[in-house]
Each structure stands twice: as structure tokens, then as C-alpha cells.
Design an enzyme around this catalytic site. Structure first.
Site, PDB file in Angstrom:
ATOM      1  N   ASP A   1      -5.025  -5.110 -18.393  1.00 14.57           N
ATOM      2  CA  ASP A   1      -4.020  -4.116 -18.784  1.00 14.57           C
ATOM      3  C   ASP A   1      -4.266  -3.541 -20.178  1.00 14.57           C
ATOM      4  O   ASP A   1      -3.328  -3.333 -20.946  1.00 14.57           O
ATOM      5  CB  ASP A   1      -2.606  -4.747 -18.733  1.00 14.57           C
ATOM      6  CG  ASP A   1      -2.229  -5.194 -17.334  1.00 14.57           C
ATOM      7  OD1 ASP A   1      -2.697  -4.575 -16.363  1.00 14.57           O
ATOM      8  OD2 ASP A   1      -1.465  -6.172 -17.210  1.00 14.57           O
TER       9      ASP A   1
ATOM     10  N   HIS B   1       0.120   0.187 -13.613  1.00 13.82           N
ATOM     11  CA  HIS B   1       0.840  -1.020 -14.022  1.00 13.82           C
ATOM     12  C   HIS B   1       2.336  -0.694 -14.059  1.00 13.82           C
ATOM     13  O   HIS B   1       2.728   0.340 -14.608  1.00 13.82           O
ATOM     14  CB  HIS B   1       0.348  -1.477 -15.399  1.00 13.82           C
ATOM     15  CG  HIS B   1       1.022  -2.735 -15.846  1.00 13.82           C
ATOM     16  ND1 HIS B   1       0.668  -3.969 -15.354  1.00 13.82           N
ATOM     17  CD2 HIS B   1       2.047  -2.947 -16.700  1.00 13.82           C
ATOM     18  CE1 HIS B   1       1.450  -4.892 -15.888  1.00 13.82           C
ATOM     19  NE2 HIS B   1       2.293  -4.294 -16.716  1.00 13.82           N
TER      20      HIS B   1
ATOM     21  N   ASN C   1       1.621   3.071  -2.579  1.00 10.00           N
ATOM     22  CA  ASN C   1       0.927   4.031  -3.460  1.00 10.00           C
ATOM     23  C   ASN C   1      -0.294   4.618  -2.750  1.00 10.00           C
ATOM     24  O   ASN C   1      -0.596   5.808  -2.883  1.00 10.00           O
ATOM     25  CB  ASN C   1       0.495   3.347  -4.759  1.00 10.00           C
ATOM     26  CG  ASN C   1       1.625   3.253  -5.765  1.00 10.00           C
ATOM     27  OD1 ASN C   1       2.051   4.256  -6.318  1.00 10.00           O
ATOM     28  ND2 ASN C   1       2.131   2.049  -5.990  1.00 10.00           N
TER      29      ASN C   1
ATOM     30  N   GLY D   1       0.785  -1.233   0.000  1.00  9.43           N
ATOM     31  CA  GLY D   1       0.000   0.000   0.000  1.00  9.43           C
ATOM     32  C   GLY D   1       0.813   1.278   0.000  1.00  9.43           C
ATOM     33  O   GLY D   1       0.334   2.307   0.464  1.00  9.43           O
TER      34      GLY D   1
ATOM     35  N   LYS E   1      -6.521  -8.737  -7.861  1.00 14.09           N
ATOM     36  CA  LYS E   1      -7.657  -9.548  -8.326  1.00 14.09           C
ATOM     37  C   LYS E   1      -8.315  -8.901  -9.524  1.00 14.09           C
ATOM     38  O   LYS E   1      -8.328  -7.677  -9.655  1.00 14.09           O
ATOM     39  CB  LYS E   1      -8.708  -9.682  -7.206  1.00 14.09           C
ATOM     40  CG  LYS E   1      -8.222 -10.501  -6.039  1.00 14.09           C
ATOM     41  CD  LYS E   1      -8.265 -11.980  -6.363  1.00 14.09           C
ATOM     42  CE  LYS E   1      -7.472 -12.752  -5.347  1.00 14.09           C
ATOM     43  NZ  LYS E   1      -7.071 -14.076  -5.748  1.00 14.09           N
TER      44      LYS E   1
HETATM   45  C1  GRF Z   1       3.108  -1.508  -7.658  1.00 12.09           C
HETATM   46  O1  GRF Z   1       4.287  -1.846  -8.305  1.00 12.09           O
HETATM   47  C2  GRF Z   1       1.965  -1.498  -8.644  1.00 12.09           C
HETATM   48  O2  GRF Z   1       2.331  -1.087  -9.907  1.00 12.09           O
HETATM   49  C3  GRF Z   1       1.592  -2.926  -8.681  1.00 12.09           C
HETATM   50  O3  GRF Z   1       1.716  -3.355  -7.339  1.00 12.09           O
HETATM   51  C4  GRF Z   1       2.676  -2.550  -6.662  1.00 12.09           C
HETATM   52  C5  GRF Z   1       1.990  -1.951  -5.477  1.00 12.09           C
HETATM   53  O4  GRF Z   1       2.860  -1.412  -4.558  1.00 12.09           O
HETATM   54  N1  GRF Z   1       0.325  -3.109  -9.343  1.00 12.09           N
HETATM   55  P1  GRF Z   1       2.240  -0.798  -3.229  1.00 12.09           P
HETATM   56  O5  GRF Z   1       1.311  -1.847  -2.625  1.00 12.09           O
HETATM   57  O6  GRF Z   1       1.511   0.443  -3.583  1.00 12.09           O
HETATM   58  O7  GRF Z   1       3.405  -0.540  -2.323  1.00 12.09           O
END
Ligand code: GRF
Length: 205
Positions: free
Chosen positions: A149, A108, A13, A11, A90
Site C-alpha cells: 500500500d 485500497h 470491481n 469481483g 496476495k
Molecule cells: C474492495 O473493497 C477492494 O478495495 C478490496 O477488496 C474489495 C474487493 O471487492 N481490495 P470486489 O471483489 O471487487 O467485490
């Protein structure tokens, strides 16, 4: 704009969205965090910031219909305008995609349409990049449609790959760029500086 963040893992991001919202740079309310894995650190982040959470997995239900109905009900209850997939592992049910057409974004960790599709997630992507010998990778933020995607590209950024880079090195570089990109896309959608015309996004992030 009310957003729901779907996350299965660390998490980080999601955390950037929380932080940018807190500083006022991202004018949204995060009204729900959805995860399929109760051990995901994303849940701790949500709880720490008093963001309502929904732990939901298809395995909790006897039918897909029940799963989707519960998901839709919770999104309605949280008055969600935009769904942000931030490391959600998912497949999104088609009923959700139809209801939230061009209102679900995914990040992605590569430059689509290369190194995408079923099975291409997380470290699988970065290993494939290094094995292929690609000199450039990047990130793609896109709307989600019925194919993996595949939906309209909103934003991409590139990252150089050197012959010394390991998949872990690539992953670290990519994550840094993700952290600087996803929240900007959400801001652009919230402030309507971009619009969708067919498959093309016009305006600037
Ligand atoms: C990221 O690399 C995103 O692109 C991918 O999963 C990862 C998530 O990282 N779909 P985080 O959970 O936000 O640390």
C-alpha cells in the site's frame, strides 16, 4: 491496451470493468483474469464473458521461482500492458513489480497512508476505521511497488463516516465509490490523460 485483472473474491470491481468495456466507455481489452482462489465469484464472471482465466496459487508450486515464471509466462501470452488488482489478496512477487513498474494498479478501501499496510485489507480496514472513530474514510487507487500500500497515489476520493456507521455500513459506502473510481483510473491510463512524474501523478482521471 490489454489488461489483466487479478481478483480473489466477489469481483464486483472486476464486473464494473467488464461492463464499462462492453459499453465502450473503457477502451481496453481484458485479456486475462487471474485468481488464487478457485471458488472466487470473479472466475464465474470471467467465464460468463469469455475472458481467459488463470487459477494460480503459490501452493501449486514447489518454489516461488516456478510460480513467478508461470505467472509471467501467462501475462506475456495474454500480451498484458496493465495489471489491475481488484481485491487481490496476495502479495505481488517483486519480479512482477519490476517487469510491470508503474503498470500495476491496486485499489485500497481507505485513504492511504492511513489504514493501510500488512493485514489491512477488507473488513479489517473498515473495523479499524470505526474503532478509531475516524470521521472520513475513502478509497485510494495507486501504483504497486515493493511495499504494501505504498506506491504512487493515482486517485483518491473521500467518504464521510458517522458515529452510527457499522463496519458493514462503511464497507458498503466504500464499495460504491470504488465502483465509480477504478474504471476511471484504468480509462485515464488507457487514454493517457495522466502521467507519472516521480511519485506524483499529473493530469486528470
Ligand atoms: C474492495 O473493497 C477492494 O478495495 C478490496 O477488496 C474489495 C474487493 O471487492 N481490495 P470486489 O471483489 O471487487 O467485490
Amino acid at each position: 491496451m490489454n489488461i489483466a485483472v487479478f481478483a480473489s473474491g466477489g469481483g464486483s470491481n472486476f464486473q464494473v470493468l467488464i461492463d464499462k468495456q462492453a459499453t465502450g466507455e473503457l477502451p481496453v481489452s481484458i485479456t486475462l483474469m487471474v485468481g488464487n482462489n478457485s471458488k472466487a465469484n470473479a472466475f464465474d464472471r470471467a467465464k460468463k464473458h469469455n475472458i481467459p482465466t488463470l487459477h494460480i496459487s503459490q501452493s501449486h508450486f514447489t518454489s516461488e521461482k516456478e510460480y513467478v515464471t508461470t505467472l509471467l509466462h501467462n501475462l506475456d501470452k495474454a500480451q498484458v500492458d496493465l495489471i489491475v488488482l481488484a481485491g487481490f489478496m496476495k502479495m505481488i512477487p517483486s519480479e512482477l513489480i519490476q517487469k510491470y513498474r508503474n503498470r500495476i494498479v491496486n485499489i485500497h478501501p481507505a485513504l492511504l497512508p492511513a489504514f493501510g499496510g500488512k493485514g489491512m485489507y477488507g473488513m479489517h480496514v473498515h473495523r479499524a476505521i470505526v474503532e478509531y472513530g475516524a470521521k472520513v474514510t475513502g478509497i485510494t487507487v495507486h501504483f504497486v511497488d515493493e511495499e504494501y500500500d505504498h506506491g504512487p497515489v493515482i486517485f483518491q476520493d473521500t467518504i464521510a463516516v458517522t458515529s452510527e456507521d457499522t463496519p458493514e455500513d462503511v464497507a458498503a459506502k466504500v464499495l460504491t465509490v470504488e465502483h465509480n473510481s477504478l474504471w476511471r483510473v484504468v480509462r485515464a491510463l488507457a487514454t493517457k490523460t495522466i502521467a507519472i512524474k516521480g511519485r506524483k501523478i499529473v493530469g486528470t482521471v
